[in-house]
Scaffold this motif. Structure first.
Motif, PDB file in Angstrom:
ATOM      1  N   MET A  46       0.892  -1.286  -0.213  1.00  0.00           N
ATOM      2  CA  MET A  46       0.023   0.280   0.256  1.00  0.00           C
ATOM      3  C   MET A  46       0.593   1.290   0.711  1.00  0.00           C
ATOM      4  N   VAL A  47       0.474   2.022  -1.092  1.00  0.00           N
ATOM      5  CA  VAL A  47       1.276   3.403  -1.215  1.00  0.00           C
ATOM      6  C   VAL A  47       0.525   4.165   0.388  1.00  0.00           C
ATOM      7  N   HIS A  48       1.424   5.226   0.980  1.00  0.00           N
ATOM      8  CA  HIS A  48       1.598   6.051   1.855  1.00  0.00           C
ATOM      9  C   HIS A  48       1.297   6.953   1.372  1.00  0.00           C
ATOM     10  N   SER A  49       0.134   8.364   1.292  1.00  0.00           N
ATOM     11  CA  SER A  49       0.691   9.646   0.477  1.00  0.00           C
ATOM     12  C   SER A  49       0.803  10.236   1.626  1.00  0.00           C
ATOM     13  N   PRO A  50       1.529  11.728   2.000  1.00  0.00           N
ATOM     14  CA  PRO A  50       1.907  12.103   2.789  1.00  0.00           C
ATOM     15  C   PRO A  50       0.644  12.975   2.697  1.00  0.00           C
ATOM     16  N   GLN A  51       0.957  13.551   4.240  1.00  0.00           N
ATOM     17  CA  GLN A  51       0.005  14.290   4.866  1.00  0.00           C
ATOM     18  C   GLN A  51       0.348  15.654   4.467  1.00  0.00           C
ATOM     19  N   LEU A  52      -0.590  16.600   4.080  1.00  0.00           N
ATOM     20  CA  LEU A  52      -0.756  17.800   3.770  1.00  0.00           C
ATOM     21  C   LEU A  52      -1.277  18.514   5.493  1.00  0.00           C
ATOM     22  N   VAL A  53       0.294  19.885   5.556  1.00  0.00           N
ATOM     23  CA  VAL A  53      -0.532  20.751   6.015  1.00  0.00           C
ATOM     24  C   VAL A  53      -0.318  22.170   5.495  1.00  0.00           C
ATOM     25  N   LEU A  54      -1.026  23.012   6.301  1.00  0.00           N
ATOM     26  CA  LEU A  54      -1.409  24.243   5.471  1.00  0.00           C
ATOM     27  C   LEU A  54      -0.691  25.014   6.431  1.00  0.00           C
ATOM     28  N   VAL A  55       0.456  25.687   6.561  1.00  0.00           N
ATOM     29  CA  VAL A  55       1.323  26.585   7.040  1.00  0.00           C
ATOM     30  C   VAL A  55       0.509  27.955   6.614  1.00  0.00           C
ATOM     31  N   GLN A  56      -0.449  28.950   7.745  1.00  0.00           N
ATOM     32  CA  GLN A  56      -0.982  30.111   7.962  1.00  0.00           C
ATOM     33  C   GLN A  56       0.023  30.797   7.902  1.00  0.00           C
ATOM     34  N   LYS A  57       1.130  31.308   7.154  1.00  0.00           N
ATOM     35  CA  LYS A  57       2.025  32.260   7.852  1.00  0.00           C
ATOM     36  C   LYS A  57       2.206  32.422   6.065  1.00  0.00           C
ATOM     37  N   ASN A  58       2.026  34.307   6.591  1.00  0.00           N
ATOM     38  CA  ASN A  58       2.681  34.300   4.375  1.00  0.00           C
ATOM     39  C   ASN A  58       4.362  35.250   4.345  1.00  0.00           C
ATOM     40  N   MET A  59       4.876  34.114   3.202  1.00  0.00           N
ATOM     41  CA  MET A  59       6.007  33.668   3.099  1.00  0.00           C
ATOM     42  C   MET A  59       6.634  34.249   1.906  1.00  0.00           C
TER      43      MET A  59
ATOM     44  N   ALA B 285      -5.897  19.082  -1.073  1.00  0.00           N
ATOM     45  CA  ALA B 285      -4.852  20.713  -1.030  1.00  0.00           C
ATOM     46  C   ALA B 285      -5.796  21.558  -1.065  1.00  0.00           C
ATOM     47  N   VAL B 286      -7.277  21.432  -1.328  1.00  0.00           N
ATOM     48  CA  VAL B 286      -7.909  22.324  -1.949  1.00  0.00           C
ATOM     49  C   VAL B 286      -8.537  22.375  -0.298  1.00  0.00           C
ATOM     50  N   ARG B 287      -9.348  21.007   0.298  1.00  0.00           N
ATOM     51  CA  ARG B 287      -9.547  21.226   1.464  1.00  0.00           C
ATOM     52  C   ARG B 287      -8.576  21.609   2.604  1.00  0.00           C
ATOM     53  N   LYS B 288      -7.378  21.761   2.400  1.00  0.00           N
ATOM     54  CA  LYS B 288      -6.188  22.077   3.266  1.00  0.00           C
ATOM     55  C   LYS B 288      -6.369  23.514   3.439  1.00  0.00           C
ATOM     56  N   SER B 289      -6.647  23.710   2.159  1.00  0.00           N
ATOM     57  CA  SER B 289      -6.445  25.703   1.895  1.00  0.00           C
ATOM     58  C   SER B 289      -7.696  26.541   2.375  1.00  0.00           C
ATOM     59  N   THR B 290      -8.839  25.943   2.641  1.00  0.00           N
ATOM     60  CA  THR B 290      -9.901  26.530   3.048  1.00  0.00           C
ATOM     61  C   THR B 290      -9.331  27.282   4.603  1.00  0.00           C
ATOM     62  N   LYS B 291      -8.478  27.056   5.325  1.00  0.00           N
ATOM     63  CA  LYS B 291      -8.448  27.602   6.232  1.00  0.00           C
ATOM     64  C   LYS B 291      -7.304  28.596   6.035  1.00  0.00           C
TER      65      LYS B 291
ATOM     66  N   VAL C  98      -5.317  34.023   2.529  1.00  0.00           N
ATOM     67  CA  VAL C  98      -5.126  33.955   1.048  1.00  0.00           C
ATOM     68  C   VAL C  98      -5.917  33.476   0.289  1.00  0.00           C
ATOM     69  N   SER C  99      -5.935  34.151  -0.949  1.00  0.00           N
ATOM     70  CA  SER C  99      -6.497  33.412  -1.726  1.00  0.00           C
ATOM     71  C   SER C  99      -6.130  32.905  -2.949  1.00  0.00           C
ATOM     72  N   HIS C 100      -4.606  32.366  -2.779  1.00  0.00           N
ATOM     73  CA  HIS C 100      -3.188  31.653  -3.565  1.00  0.00           C
ATOM     74  C   HIS C 100      -2.560  30.916  -2.364  1.00  0.00           C
ATOM     75  N   VAL C 101      -2.230  29.224  -2.090  1.00  0.00           N
ATOM     76  CA  VAL C 101      -1.350  28.593  -1.625  1.00  0.00           C
ATOM     77  C   VAL C 101      -0.372  28.655  -2.200  1.00  0.00           C
ATOM     78  N   TRP C 102       1.228  28.962  -2.241  1.00  0.00           N
ATOM     79  CA  TRP C 102       2.401  28.595  -2.623  1.00  0.00           C
ATOM     80  C   TRP C 102       2.569  27.395  -2.567  1.00  0.00           C
ATOM     81  N   ILE C 103       2.546  26.618  -3.443  1.00  0.00           N
ATOM     82  CA  ILE C 103       2.440  24.853  -4.014  1.00  0.00           C
ATOM     83  C   ILE C 103       3.925  24.122  -4.207  1.00  0.00           C
ATOM     84  N   GLY C 104       5.067  23.220  -4.041  1.00  0.00           N
ATOM     85  CA  GLY C 104       5.946  23.068  -4.940  1.00  0.00           C
ATOM     86  C   GLY C 104       6.343  22.808  -6.557  1.00  0.00           C
TER      87      GLY C 104
END
Length: 119
Positions: A1-14, A42-48, A51-57
């Motif tokens: 089983m492939v374990h997908s990494p957990q996403l965390v929203l960082v609420q800091k503006n950088m 990612a969209v679900r995680k970003s609801t909080k 800002v209207s956009h969040v950085w991704i890698g």
């Protein structure tokens, strides 16, 4: 089983690079959204997000958009009218639009919240 990494929203503006360094120091890496499922999560995680956009890698290097963790850019979520194959010089960093789940090229110096992979 492939374990997908957990996403965390960082609420800091950088900036994109600050976000990348923060994720790598504190978690694992800036998030690479390599599937529809991950993008949706990612969209679900970003609801909080504050800002209207969040950085991704995602960033533009030489002639290609690449994920910082080396994943191939197979799944893509650019908008229909967005052709990021040749973005303006200042728009070389990818962000997720939190209310539409679409990626947009943004100015890397912009300060946004961001998504990291948890360890």
């Amino acid at each position: 089983m492939v374990h997908s990494p957990q996403l965390v929203l960082v609420q800091k503006n950088m900036t994109w690079e600050e976000a990348l360094n923060y994720c790598r120091d504190t978690y694992t890496d800036l998030a690479s959204l390599t599937s529809y499922q991950e993008n949706t999560l990612a969209v679900r995680k970003s609801t909080k997000a504050e800002v209207s956009h969040v950085w991704i890698g995602l960033h533009f290097v030489v002639r290609y958009w690449i994920w910082v963790d080396g994943h191939a850019l197979e799944y893509q979520a650019w908008s229909e009218d967005e052709d990021p194959k040749c973005p303006a010089r200042n728009l070389h960093c990818g962000a997720l639009e939190t209310d539409t789940n679409i990626w947009t090229p943004r100015d890397c110096g912009e300060k946004l919240n961001f998504l990291c992979y948890e360890k």
